[in-house]
Design a protein around this motif. Structure first.
Motif, mmCIF file in Angstrom:
data_model
loop_
_atom_site.group_PDB
_atom_site.id
_atom_site.type_symbol
_atom_site.label_atom_id
_atom_site.label_comp_id
_atom_site.label_asym_id
_atom_site.label_seq_id
_atom_site.Cartn_x
_atom_site.Cartn_y
_atom_site.Cartn_z
ATOM 1 N N GLN A 115 31.252 49.493 42.529
ATOM 2 C CA GLN A 115 30.827 48.684 41.429
ATOM 3 C C GLN A 115 31.121 47.358 41.655
ATOM 4 O OE1 GLN A 115 35.272 49.887 39.466
ATOM 5 N NE2 GLN A 115 33.449 50.673 38.642
ATOM 6 N N ALA A 116 30.352 46.398 40.592
ATOM 7 C CA ALA A 116 30.708 45.007 40.609
ATOM 8 C C ALA A 116 31.808 44.797 39.773
ATOM 9 C CB ALA A 116 29.314 44.484 40.385
ATOM 10 N N ILE A 117 32.857 44.176 40.213
ATOM 11 C CA ILE A 117 33.678 43.563 39.063
ATOM 12 C C ILE A 117 33.816 41.935 39.010
ATOM 13 C CG2 ILE A 117 34.956 45.523 39.065
ATOM 14 C CD1 ILE A 117 36.870 44.498 40.939
ATOM 15 N N PRO A 118 33.925 41.400 38.162
ATOM 16 C CA PRO A 118 34.222 39.637 38.101
ATOM 17 C C PRO A 118 35.184 39.449 39.177
ATOM 18 C CG PRO A 118 34.126 40.776 35.890
ATOM 19 C CD PRO A 118 34.284 41.840 36.849
ATOM 20 N N LYS A 119 35.038 38.247 39.864
ATOM 21 C CA LYS A 119 35.841 37.776 40.771
ATOM 22 C C LYS A 119 36.985 37.359 39.944
ATOM 23 C CE LYS A 119 35.659 35.320 44.931
ATOM 24 N NZ LYS A 119 34.586 34.737 46.165
ATOM 25 N N ALA A 120 38.354 37.658 40.611
ATOM 26 C CA ALA A 120 39.457 37.299 39.810
ATOM 27 C C ALA A 120 40.061 36.011 40.358
ATOM 28 C CB ALA A 120 40.383 38.219 39.985
ATOM 29 N N GLY A 121 40.780 35.387 39.782
ATOM 30 C CA GLY A 121 41.454 34.049 40.159
ATOM 31 C C GLY A 121 42.742 34.517 40.742
ATOM 32 N N CYS A 122 43.500 33.545 41.529
ATOM 33 C CA CYS A 122 44.707 33.954 42.222
ATOM 34 C C CYS A 122 45.531 32.948 42.218
ATOM 35 C CB CYS A 122 44.495 34.489 43.548
ATOM 36 S SG CYS A 122 45.663 34.978 44.319
#
Length: 190
Positions: A115-122
């Protein structure tokens, strides 16, 4: 045999291998820009971590099978246990999944979805009396080539920070005894 698959945000796409006839299969997975690929392996018969002589499932953070882009590799004997077997996340909007084996086998060998999931910050700065931090997409494996730095502060000067590490699971560095690839550094101590 190769397959090109694309998943829009909010949709799952299935990968499966039932009674394979060829010795090598690959799936090139793509999702929209600004998203990452989340691969969830549900069934994996004929592969566990270990020797790669008989069966091998590999996931790459690229669309070519380059050794320096491996996210995970599973090899060897049957996997049994709870579902899902593993969850992997890419650092960008593509992932290559390959499966190879030395002898034909009947039944479902491999089943997964992505699935496509939004890119998370870190990383970031936290000023609070309490809180928690985690790697992106926890409890899934963290993406490759990620560098997270958090700065923790208490709201009022003069107080100390107490930290409890509940879970720490980082990649081993097979070529050395040190923490050259992955590590946790707290105030300069690895």
């Amino acid at each position: 045999i190769s397959f090109d698959l694309y998943a829009k945000y909010g949709n799952n796409r299935t990968l499966s291998l039932v009674s394979p006839k060829k010795p090598y299969y690959q799936w090139r997975l793509r999702v929209p820009s600004g998203h990452v690929v989340r691969l969830v392996v549900v069934t994996l018969q004929g592969a566990t971590p270990g020797s790669c002589a008989a069966h091998k499932l590999s996931a790459y953070d690229f669309l070519l099978p380059l050794q320096n882009k491996i996210i995970a590799r599973w090899c060897g004997l049957p996997v049994s246990g709870s579902s899902p077997v593993m969850k992997l996340t890419s650092s960008g909007n593509v992932m290559l999944v390959t499966f190879s084996f030395s002898r034909q086998k009947d039944g479902t060998i491999f089943k997964a979805y992505f699935q496509a999931i939004p890119k998370a910050g870190c990383g970031g700065s936290i000023s609070s009396w309490n809180g928690s931090i985690s790697s992106p997409y926890y409890p899934s494996f963290y993406p490759p080539n990620i560098d997270c730095t958090w700065t923790l502060r208490v709201p009022v000067p003069g107080y100390l920070i107490s930290m409890t590490i509940v879970t720490l699971d980082i990649q081993d560095s097979p070529s050395s005894d040190g923490c050259e690839e992955d590590w946790l550094d707290i105030a300069g101590a690895k």
